[in-house]
Write a protein that holds these residues in place. Structure first.
Motif, PDB file in Angstrom:
ATOM      1  N   GLY A  50      11.899   0.436  -1.988  1.00 42.17           N
ATOM      2  CA  GLY A  50      11.453  -0.089  -0.705  1.00 42.17           C
ATOM      3  C   GLY A  50      11.307   0.968   0.364  1.00 42.17           C
ATOM      4  O   GLY A  50      11.176   0.639   1.549  1.00 42.17           O
ATOM      5  N   TRP A  51      11.316   2.248  -0.014  1.00 37.16           N
ATOM      6  CA  TRP A  51      11.159   3.336   0.945  1.00 37.16           C
ATOM      7  C   TRP A  51       9.686   3.670   1.110  1.00 37.16           C
ATOM      8  O   TRP A  51       8.908   3.604   0.156  1.00 37.16           O
ATOM      9  CB  TRP A  51      11.908   4.584   0.483  1.00 37.16           C
ATOM     10  CG  TRP A  51      13.384   4.369   0.317  1.00 37.16           C
ATOM     11  CD1 TRP A  51      14.117   3.272   0.696  1.00 37.16           C
ATOM     12  CD2 TRP A  51      14.307   5.274  -0.302  1.00 37.16           C
ATOM     13  NE1 TRP A  51      15.435   3.433   0.365  1.00 37.16           N
ATOM     14  CE2 TRP A  51      15.587   4.659  -0.246  1.00 37.16           C
ATOM     15  CE3 TRP A  51      14.186   6.529  -0.887  1.00 37.16           C
ATOM     16  CZ2 TRP A  51      16.725   5.260  -0.754  1.00 37.16           C
ATOM     17  CZ3 TRP A  51      15.319   7.143  -1.389  1.00 37.16           C
ATOM     18  CH2 TRP A  51      16.570   6.520  -1.327  1.00 37.16           C
ATOM     19  N   ILE A  52       9.314   4.041   2.320  1.00 36.17           N
ATOM     20  CA  ILE A  52       7.915   4.341   2.626  1.00 36.17           C
ATOM     21  C   ILE A  52       7.489   5.627   1.924  1.00 36.17           C
ATOM     22  O   ILE A  52       8.107   6.677   2.094  1.00 36.17           O
ATOM     23  CB  ILE A  52       7.709   4.455   4.142  1.00 36.17           C
ATOM     24  CG1 ILE A  52       7.997   3.109   4.817  1.00 36.17           C
ATOM     25  CG2 ILE A  52       6.292   4.907   4.476  1.00 36.17           C
ATOM     26  CD1 ILE A  52       7.987   3.156   6.324  1.00 36.17           C
ATOM     27  N   THR A  53       6.418   5.532   1.146  1.00 31.92           N
ATOM     28  CA  THR A  53       5.916   6.699   0.418  1.00 31.92           C
ATOM     29  C   THR A  53       5.078   7.579   1.333  1.00 31.92           C
ATOM     30  O   THR A  53       4.757   7.205   2.476  1.00 31.92           O
ATOM     31  CB  THR A  53       5.059   6.257  -0.776  1.00 31.92           C
ATOM     32  OG1 THR A  53       3.910   5.546  -0.274  1.00 31.92           O
ATOM     33  CG2 THR A  53       5.838   5.348  -1.715  1.00 31.92           C
ATOM     34  N   TYR A  54       4.713   8.739   0.802  1.00 30.32           N
ATOM     35  CA  TYR A  54       3.845   9.651   1.553  1.00 30.32           C
ATOM     36  C   TYR A  54       2.535   8.962   1.916  1.00 30.32           C
ATOM     37  O   TYR A  54       2.068   9.039   3.061  1.00 30.32           O
ATOM     38  CB  TYR A  54       3.588  10.903   0.712  1.00 30.32           C
ATOM     39  CG  TYR A  54       2.544  11.832   1.273  1.00 30.32           C
ATOM     40  CD1 TYR A  54       2.783  12.562   2.431  1.00 30.32           C
ATOM     41  CD2 TYR A  54       1.315  11.984   0.638  1.00 30.32           C
ATOM     42  CE1 TYR A  54       1.820  13.423   2.944  1.00 30.32           C
ATOM     43  CE2 TYR A  54       0.353  12.846   1.142  1.00 30.32           C
ATOM     44  CZ  TYR A  54       0.612  13.562   2.287  1.00 30.32           C
ATOM     45  OH  TYR A  54      -0.339  14.406   2.802  1.00 30.32           O
ATOM     46  N   GLN A  55       1.947   8.261   0.944  1.00 34.84           N
ATOM     47  CA  GLN A  55       0.702   7.544   1.213  1.00 34.84           C
ATOM     48  C   GLN A  55       0.919   6.443   2.248  1.00 34.84           C
ATOM     49  O   GLN A  55       0.100   6.247   3.149  1.00 34.84           O
ATOM     50  CB  GLN A  55       0.157   6.929  -0.082  1.00 34.84           C
ATOM     51  CG  GLN A  55      -1.152   6.157   0.117  1.00 34.84           C
ATOM     52  CD  GLN A  55      -1.604   5.449  -1.163  1.00 34.84           C
ATOM     53  OE1 GLN A  55      -1.026   5.651  -2.211  1.00 34.84           O
ATOM     54  NE2 GLN A  55      -2.622   4.630  -1.041  1.00 34.84           N
ATOM     55  N   GLY A  56       2.040   5.720   2.126  1.00 31.19           N
ATOM     56  CA  GLY A  56       2.332   4.668   3.096  1.00 31.19           C
ATOM     57  C   GLY A  56       2.571   5.206   4.491  1.00 31.19           C
ATOM     58  O   GLY A  56       2.163   4.600   5.488  1.00 31.19           O
ATOM     59  N   TYR A  57       3.220   6.362   4.570  1.00 29.33           N
ATOM     60  CA  TYR A  57       3.488   7.030   5.853  1.00 29.33           C
ATOM     61  C   TYR A  57       2.180   7.365   6.571  1.00 29.33           C
ATOM     62  O   TYR A  57       1.990   7.044   7.758  1.00 29.33           O
ATOM     63  CB  TYR A  57       4.326   8.264   5.570  1.00 29.33           C
ATOM     64  CG  TYR A  57       4.404   9.307   6.648  1.00 29.33           C
ATOM     65  CD1 TYR A  57       5.305   9.185   7.705  1.00 29.33           C
ATOM     66  CD2 TYR A  57       3.608  10.454   6.597  1.00 29.33           C
ATOM     67  CE1 TYR A  57       5.395  10.180   8.676  1.00 29.33           C
ATOM     68  CE2 TYR A  57       3.696  11.443   7.543  1.00 29.33           C
ATOM     69  CZ  TYR A  57       4.590  11.301   8.594  1.00 29.33           C
ATOM     70  OH  TYR A  57       4.674  12.286   9.562  1.00 29.33           O
ATOM     71  N   LEU A  58       1.253   8.007   5.861  1.00 27.41           N
ATOM     72  CA  LEU A  58      -0.031   8.338   6.475  1.00 27.41           C
ATOM     73  C   LEU A  58      -0.834   7.078   6.800  1.00 27.41           C
ATOM     74  O   LEU A  58      -1.558   7.029   7.803  1.00 27.41           O
ATOM     75  CB  LEU A  58      -0.841   9.249   5.547  1.00 27.41           C
ATOM     76  CG  LEU A  58      -0.293  10.659   5.318  1.00 27.41           C
ATOM     77  CD1 LEU A  58      -1.235  11.458   4.421  1.00 27.41           C
ATOM     78  CD2 LEU A  58      -0.084  11.393   6.641  1.00 27.41           C
TER      79      LEU A  58
END
Length: 599
Positions: free
Chosen positions: A337-345
């Motif tokens: 459930g942690w924000i990925t690099y893609q999700g962050y951008l």
């Protein structure tokens, strides 16, 4: 910093207030002294701080106390109480004690004055001078100007002999922004970048060592691994202030956007950015590189995702936590459930598109303009051209496309949004963590584009401009509910039948038994009649990751709204549009992992 400085001279009659002003202006002692000098203005180009300075004389014989109060909105028994009684405690006017006519005495009065300075913290300094022989006249007004432009009060507590909490908080943010690798120390490269940023010149190697040696001599944990720690950084600024070099600390604070109250200025957080109608806002390449570097320095375990602790550390330079729990339902996350690099951008892309002012504010907290050496964070934003021009030229330069999703309650809209993020029905979302947005990347003809899905409330009697402003429309109905499609037909006929916005019908819950829709014509006939692609079957009730081809089709329709119905029906068209999507996604992730290993 203030645009001008106003200095008011007050004191008992015959102490030489007017003579001081006349001596400063004429650079000689006047033969005849008027009761009161006219207000004079010293131009910015002849003052050390390059700020216009107004000097105002006060004469008890010519002015009432009320006129004096308008100028400032016996030292201990009259003047200081008079000034303090008419000003707020938190915004006290800085004072300078001036002992004039020093030419008439052979001894200094400093021993008498020092107890008064210790009693009143608003007294910045004391100067002995002589208007007759011009002793310390220029210095007097320089110190007065300095007391206004670089006041001690907001920075330092004289009683406690330490910097104030608000100052420490601001300097801590500056330290974290300057700590480019987030290792808790400022190495020589980071210190030199900081020095160049604030003062336009680097420090010589020996000067760097001298600074660190001063810290080493005064505290045990101020220097670690030959770098300056936060404690050492705060100690240095305490030392600057104690030694009367307030301007050094103020120069740093103002370079990083702070005002006289140690708040980030509106001009710094919200630089002007003109956005014409029918244009959207996106992050440019340099902004993404900056955000990647921010992610990289906080992703301590190099797992291409930000844990709650890592995310909290990233936002320590903010005055509040900008992302709530709904963000995890808006962008891609990993299995934990942690924000990925893609999700962050993707979240940054969403903020830029929906609320560019908020994005500018966030970039300001992160120090974008300072780290990237730009005039302001507005340099991070690309304003797209008018959508009508895109339609005329039949091509677009935009990278973010908005799809508004309509459908009756229970039709599967939320599942459709979550499937775009790679989630099926096995993952449940708490109601207070629910999001009505989902954003991720798709690939069209090998080009990476962002698709923003927005679930529109079905119970809205009238749709707002925001609900109608999009690049493609998605009409979702439940194939197992015979009354579901009627809602889609009503929305289409009322709002989109005569528009140029392309529409797609989604036959959701296709894993269930298909019921005949009560409305006429059927979904397939309706799409044919209105020159739309046939209904797209969709389900997220699978053990595998939901198929994403449908989102590539939506992005393609948004990019090429002029494409004809015949082209949309062509399987070759969709094949060309989606070719390489999986390959590009895998390559992008692999390249990022490779870059992390290199670092």
């Amino acid at each position: 910093m203030r645009k001008d400085v106003r200095i008011l001279l007050v004191g008992e009659p015959k102490v030489g207030k007017t003579s001081l002003i006349m001596s400063l202006v004429s650079e000689e002692f006047p033969d005849e002294v008027p009761l009161r000098a006219e207000e004079i203005t010293i131009p910015a180009d002849v003052t050390p701080e390059r700020v216009p300075t107004h000097i105002v004389d006060y004469s008890e014989a010519e002015q009432s106390d009320e006129q004096l109060f308008q100028e400032i909105s016996k030292v201990t028994s009259h003047w200081i109480p008079l000034i303090n009684d008419r000003t707020d405690k938190d915004s006290r006017v800085p004072l300078i004690l001036v002992g004039n006519k020093s030419d008439l005495v052979e001894h200094s009065s400093m021993e008498t004055i020092l107890p008064i300075m210790n009693q009143y913290s608003e007294i910045e300094t004391c100067v002995e001078c002589s208007a007759k022989n011009l002793k310390n006249i220029s210095e007097l007004f320089y110190y007065a100007q300095k007391a206004v432009l670089h006041p001690t009060g907001p920075l330092y507590c004289l009683e406690e002999k330490e910097i104030k909490p608000a100052c420490a908080k601001a300097l801590t943010r500056i330290f974290k922004v300057s700590d480019l690798d987030n290792d808790g120390i400022l190495n020589d490269n980071e210190l030199n970048f900081f020095q160049r940023t604030c003062f336009n010149i680097p420090l010589a190697p020996q000067a760097l060592e001298d600074v660190k040696n001063v810290v080493r001599k005064n505290m045990t944990d101020g220097v670690r691994e030959n770098g300056l720690t936060l404690k050492g950084f705060l100690f240095l600024h305490t030392l600057f202030i104690q030694r009367g070099r307030h301007e050094t600390t103020w120069t740093v604070l103002r370079r990083f956007g702070y005002d006289d109250d140690l708040e980030l200025t509106q001009e710094y957080l919200f630089p002007p950015l003109k956005i014409p109608p029918d244009c959207t806002t996106e992050l440019n390449h340099n902004a993404y590189l900056f955000l990647q570097s921010v992610f990289d320095k906080h992703d301590k375990d190099r797992d291409c995702a930000l844990s709650p602790e890592e995310l909290k550390d990233l936002f320590r330079v903010f005055p509040y936590m900008p992302w709530g729990p709904d963000v995890n339902s808006t962008v891609c996350t990993n299995d934990q459930g942690w924000i990925t690099y893609q999700g962050y951008l993707s979240q940054w892309t969403l903020t830029t598109y929906l609320d560019v002012q908020r994005c500018l504010e966030y970039l300001g907290y992160l120090g974008y303009s300072i780290i990237c050496e730009q005039e302001s964070q507005a340099a991070a934003i690309t304003v797209t051209r008018d959508k009508k021009i895109d339609l005329q030229k039949k091509q677009t330069q935009r990278n973010v496309f908005r799809c508004n999703v309509f459908g009756p309650s229970g039709s599967g809209k939320s599942g459709f949004l979550q499937a775009f993020l790679g989630r099926n029905l096995t993952r449940t979302i708490r109601e207070d963590h629910r999001s009505y947005y989902a954003i991720s990347t798709t690939y069209v003809y090998g080009q990476e584009k962002y698709l923003l899905l927005h679930e529109v409330f079905p119970d809205s009697e009238f749709l707002s401009d925001a609900d109608l402003c999009c690049d493609v429309v998605c009409l979702v109905y439940d194939v197992s509910n015979p009354n579901s499609f009627e809602f889609c037909t009503n929305i289409f006929k009322r709002y989109f039948m005569d528009s140029k916005i392309p529409c797609m019908v989604i036959a959701a819950k296709s894993d269930l038994h298909e019921a005949k829709q009560h409305c006429s014509p059927s979904p397939l006939e309706f799409c044919k009649r209105h020159k739309m692609p046939p209904p797209q079957s969709f389900t997220c009730n699978t053990a595998e990751m939901p198929n994403k081809d449908i989102y590539t089709k939506l992005t393609t329709m948004a990019m090429y709204p002029h494409v004809t119905q015949a082209d949309l029906k062509s399987s070759n068209f969709w094949l060309r549009a989606s070719v390489g999507a999986t390959v590009f996604a895998v390559l992008g992730f692999a390249m990022y992992r490779a870059l992390l290993k290199q670092r």
